[in-house]
Design a protein around this motif. Structure first.
Motif, PDB file in Angstrom:
ATOM      1  N   GLY A   1       0.777  -1.231   0.000  1.00 48.09           N
ATOM      2  CA  GLY A   1       0.000   0.000   0.000  1.00 48.09           C
ATOM      3  C   GLY A   1       0.805   1.275   0.000  1.00 48.09           C
ATOM      4  O   GLY A   1       0.264   2.352   0.290  1.00 48.09           O
TER       5      GLY A   1
ATOM      6  N   ASP B   1      -7.143   2.369  -1.032  1.00 47.05           N
ATOM      7  CA  ASP B   1      -6.047   2.776  -1.909  1.00 47.05           C
ATOM      8  C   ASP B   1      -5.610   4.188  -1.567  1.00 47.05           C
ATOM      9  O   ASP B   1      -5.905   4.694  -0.474  1.00 47.05           O
TER      10      ASP B   1
ATOM     11  N   SER C   1      -1.244   6.590  -6.579  1.00 46.36           N
ATOM     12  CA  SER C   1      -1.408   5.469  -5.656  1.00 46.36           C
ATOM     13  C   SER C   1      -2.848   4.984  -5.605  1.00 46.36           C
ATOM     14  O   SER C   1      -3.158   4.044  -4.872  1.00 46.36           O
TER      15      SER C   1
ATOM     16  N   ALA D   1      -5.676   2.727  -6.765  1.00 46.54           N
ATOM     17  CA  ALA D   1      -5.535   1.374  -7.310  1.00 46.54           C
ATOM     18  C   ALA D   1      -6.442   1.178  -8.519  1.00 46.54           C
ATOM     19  O   ALA D   1      -7.664   1.339  -8.432  1.00 46.54           O
TER      20      ALA D   1
ATOM     21  N   GLY E   1      -1.023   1.262  -9.153  1.00 48.28           N
ATOM     22  CA  GLY E   1      -1.383   1.912  -7.898  1.00 48.28           C
ATOM     23  C   GLY E   1      -1.091   1.040  -6.698  1.00 48.28           C
ATOM     24  O   GLY E   1      -0.424   0.007  -6.804  1.00 48.28           O
ATOM     25  N   ASP E   2      -1.622   1.441  -5.555  1.00 52.52           N
ATOM     26  CA  ASP E   2      -1.294   0.769  -4.293  1.00 52.52           C
ATOM     27  C   ASP E   2      -2.559   0.279  -3.591  1.00 52.52           C
ATOM     28  O   ASP E   2      -3.320   1.069  -3.020  1.00 52.52           O
ATOM     29  N   TYR E   3      -2.785  -1.015  -3.624  1.00 56.04           N
ATOM     30  CA  TYR E   3      -3.895  -1.626  -2.895  1.00 56.04           C
ATOM     31  C   TYR E   3      -3.493  -1.764  -1.430  1.00 56.04           C
ATOM     32  O   TYR E   3      -2.440  -2.327  -1.128  1.00 56.04           O
ATOM     33  N   ARG E   4      -4.333  -1.295  -0.535  1.00 57.38           N
ATOM     34  CA  ARG E   4      -4.016  -1.413   0.888  1.00 57.38           C
ATOM     35  C   ARG E   4      -4.141  -2.852   1.391  1.00 57.38           C
ATOM     36  O   ARG E   4      -3.474  -3.230   2.352  1.00 57.38           O
TER      37      ARG E   4
ATOM     38  N   ALA F   1      -9.738  -0.317  -6.693  1.00 63.45           N
ATOM     39  CA  ALA F   1     -10.072  -0.251  -5.269  1.00 63.45           C
ATOM     40  C   ALA F   1     -11.583  -0.303  -5.067  1.00 63.45           C
ATOM     41  O   ALA F   1     -12.081  -1.020  -4.187  1.00 63.45           O
TER      42      ALA F   1
END
Length: 668
Positions: A198, A324, A331, A333, A346-349, A378
């Protein structure tokens, strides 16, 4: 689905309204109203969007809303009677998504909000010169998309102005930080530090840390920064309250805080009578097995009987989660890679399984769940999680929410509404993100982005807000963005994807009825109706009929919460509103009959123009347009007329007598 549930809530309200309307209106002693406001232009925002001219207040409730003849029955010898003199009244606005405590905290650090990079670096340098050895320099609000180069900043730029102090500045979105080398060193972050789930440590072409960090990767630095004391948090919260009341906001959703903060900061101020803002607090929830998860399990909510605390001032029946980051920080997602970074989604938590387990803890304990989801990936993940917990444990009126809900696939818009999930969207995000959104996701995915009209036409509702301090908390910027889909300088002409705009009525509902419904409080606020809380604002122009570019400049003259006047505007000094904000003047403005004069040395740089004085005239050039104006010198200060200046630059100028303010409109 959502509109049907919304109408069901209105049926209950209508029954309550009928009950109140049958009460006797005796204009004597304690049976009379405490206060009456009449001769106004009231937009009730009720089911029929009825207009009225008067209202009466007893205690903290509205006991009458109607015409002049009816309100007279509520006037007794001790009733305060206010003649509105035709002014417009709207319901107390409900801020559908912001960070109330975060806004307070942001007022305690360097204000970097959308400032040029060189100005921010100058602020950091000055702060470093005054700071104690080892003291952290903090700030919030920088936005690289408004800088000339549009690039993310570097640690070397901060090192040049503050080499000996750790510096950490949060981007406006809250999902990226800008650190100097000292801060990275103290946190033990190096080029070989792995990215956490994330989050990401951005690097330059040489593989070195750039100084920009996203989302969960900021945790090691944040852990080192001394938190604000309880007293500082309380001070910041009261400063935030002042801002909200000045905009006619009487209620706000606070998007994520610990139970301890709600008890020690909010609760303390409510008990002491200092905090009067109504807050829908969301408990920050990140894990299926931590202290907060245990609290939720041991403090379950009965959705049918829950009552807000402190006389309808604090609700704690919902949780806030993150799926996200943000589009600006890349970032958010996505289901497919970014169009301007094709190796990155992107960034998935969480993984899907993790997200469902965290949602389940809160949902099964009876809490409403509101999850931050910006990217289509997300949002898809959140919908999957919501659908799973609802299937396992059906609840008729869950009102689950997705916060921001910016990039969507058409299928997931339909699924959202079918499941009865509420989109909580912030209209100013569209007019900020339009600078980069299409670059990020391309021309096809943009069709499912910031799709307000699509959602409304399919039967949904939208809980609007500012996401402050990500954006300015001013709700009239949000109303303006919803209607025009332009930035505050009027670009682009015609509006950005104007087909997704709201009507003025819908925009007002998105700041009144709909966010009230989204927090289960539609029976007590969100419209001016008998039996509801006496929360309303008096504004300086008719929201429904003023030029649409002037919506952003609306000034609040009076804010009333629970029948109590909590804000009254000082109109002693005229204001010039440019880009939706009052211009700052170091010298006094001069008011002459039919004319406002402004100091040249303040107004020219204030609007980003250039000035050249020749004899008794000054030539002002802005955006390639020039105007030559006569200068009037008073006590050694050169002045020009506001109307002559801005009309000469091709802008429309409107004077609003009630607020003593000048609105600068779009190009003619």
């Amino acid at each position: 689905m959502l509109k049907k549930r919304f109408q069901k809530g209105l049926t209950t309200l209508m029954a309550l309204t009928l009950l109140f309307s049958m009460l006797p209106a005796k204009a004597s002693g304690t049976e009379a109203a405490d206060s009456v406001y009449h001769n106004g232009n009231l937009y009730t925002a009720d089911k029929e969007f009825t207009k009225a001219t008067a209202l009466a207040v007893k205690g903290d409730r509205l006991v009458y809303v109607g015409d002049e003849s009816g309100v007279k029955d509520w006037i007794g010898p001790n009733t305060k009677v206010v003649d509105l003199d035709g002014k417009t009244v709207i319901p107390g606005l409900v801020e559908g998504h912001m960070h109330v405590a975060g806004l307070g905290s942001s007022l305690m650090v360097l204000d970097c909000f959308w400032k040029p990079k060189e100005v921010i670096l100058e602020l950091v340098q000055k702060a470093a010169e005054k700071a104690e050895p080892g003291q952290w320099i903090q700030g919030r609000g920088w936005m690289n998309t408004v800088w000339e180069d549009g690039e993310y900043p570097t640690k070397e730029e901060l090192d040049a102005v503050a080499p000996d102090h750790p510096v950490f500045l949060i981007r406006a979105c809250g999902h990226m930080g800008w650190a100097n080398s000292k801060a990275l060193e103290l946190a033990g972050i190096t080029a070989s530090t792995p990215n956490p789930q994330g989050g990401e440590y951005l690097k330059n072409d040489k593989g070195e840390l750039s100084g920009c960090i996203t989302d969960t990767a900021m945790a090691p630095i944040k852990a080192l920064i001394p938190p604000l004391t309880i007293e500082e948090q309380r001070e910041g919260l009261l400063k935030a309250q002042e801002q909200l009341f000045s905009y006619g906001l009487t209620s706000a959703m606070d998007a994520g805080n610990s139970v301890a903060v709600y008890e020690d900061v909010f609760g303390y101020l409510y008990k002491n009578g200092q905090l009067k803002l109504r807050v829908y607090g969301l408990i920050a929830h990140t894990s299926a097995a931590d202290e907060t998860a245990e609290y939720l399990k041991t403090h379950p909510i009965d959705p049918e009987t829950y009552t807000p605390l402190y006389n309808n001032h604090l609700s704690l029946r919902a949780v806030k989660m993150f799926a996200d980051g943000s589009l600006g920080a890349r970032s958010a997602a996505l289901l497919e890679p970014y169009s301007d970074r094709n190796d990155h989604t992107g960034d998935y938590r969480y993984t899907q399984e993790q997200l469902e387990s965290v949602v389940k803890v809160a949902y099964d304990a009876g809490y409403q769940v509101a999850t931050h989801g910006i990217g289509d990936g997300a949002v898809h993940q959140v919908l999957n999680a919501y659908e799973a917990v609802m299937k396992a444990n059906p609840r008729e009126d869950h009102r689950l929410r997705v916060e921001h809900y910016q990039i969507l696939s058409p299928e997931d818009i339909d699924r959202t509404l079918k499941l009865g999930i509420i989109p909580s969207m912030q209209t100013t995000h569209a007019t900020s993100d339009m600078l980069i959104a299409e670059d990020r996701i391309g021309p096809e995915r943009i069709k499912g982005a910031y799709a307000w009209r699509t959602i409304l036409d399919k039967g949904g509702i939208i809980a609007n807000g500012s996401d402050a301090p990500v954006e300015l908390v001013n709700p009239y910027h949000g109303l303006y963005a919803a209607v025009t889909r332009r930035d505050r300088l009027g670009a682009p002409e015609g509006g950005w994807h104007i087909e997704e705009a709201m009507t003025r009525e819908e925009a007002l509902r998105s700041f009144t009825n709909w966010p009230a419904y989204a927090e289960f409080n539609e029976e007590i606020k969100g419209s001016l109706e008998v039996g509801k809380l006496a929360d309303f604002a008096v504004i300086d122009r008719d929201y429904m009929t003023c030029p649409e570019e002037d919506i952003k400049d609306i000034q609040v003259l009076l804010t009333v919460s629970g029948g109590e006047v909590v804000y009254e505007k000082d109109t002693g000094t005229p204001a010039v509103l440019w880009n939706g904000l009052p211009l700052t003047f170091n010298k006094k403005l001069v008011a002459e009959p039919g004319k406002i004069l402004v100091p040249v040395d303040d107004v020219v740089p204030g609007i980003g123009a250039e000035g050249e004085k020749t004899g008794e005239n000054v030539k002002v050039t802005w955006e390639g347009i020039s105007v030559v104006l006569p200068v009037k010198t008073i006590n050694g200060v050169d002045y020009v007329g506001v109307r002559a200046l801005f009309e000469g630059l091709g802008r429309r100028v409107t004077w609003y007598e009630d607020s003593q303010s000048v609105s600068i409109g779009w190009p003619k």
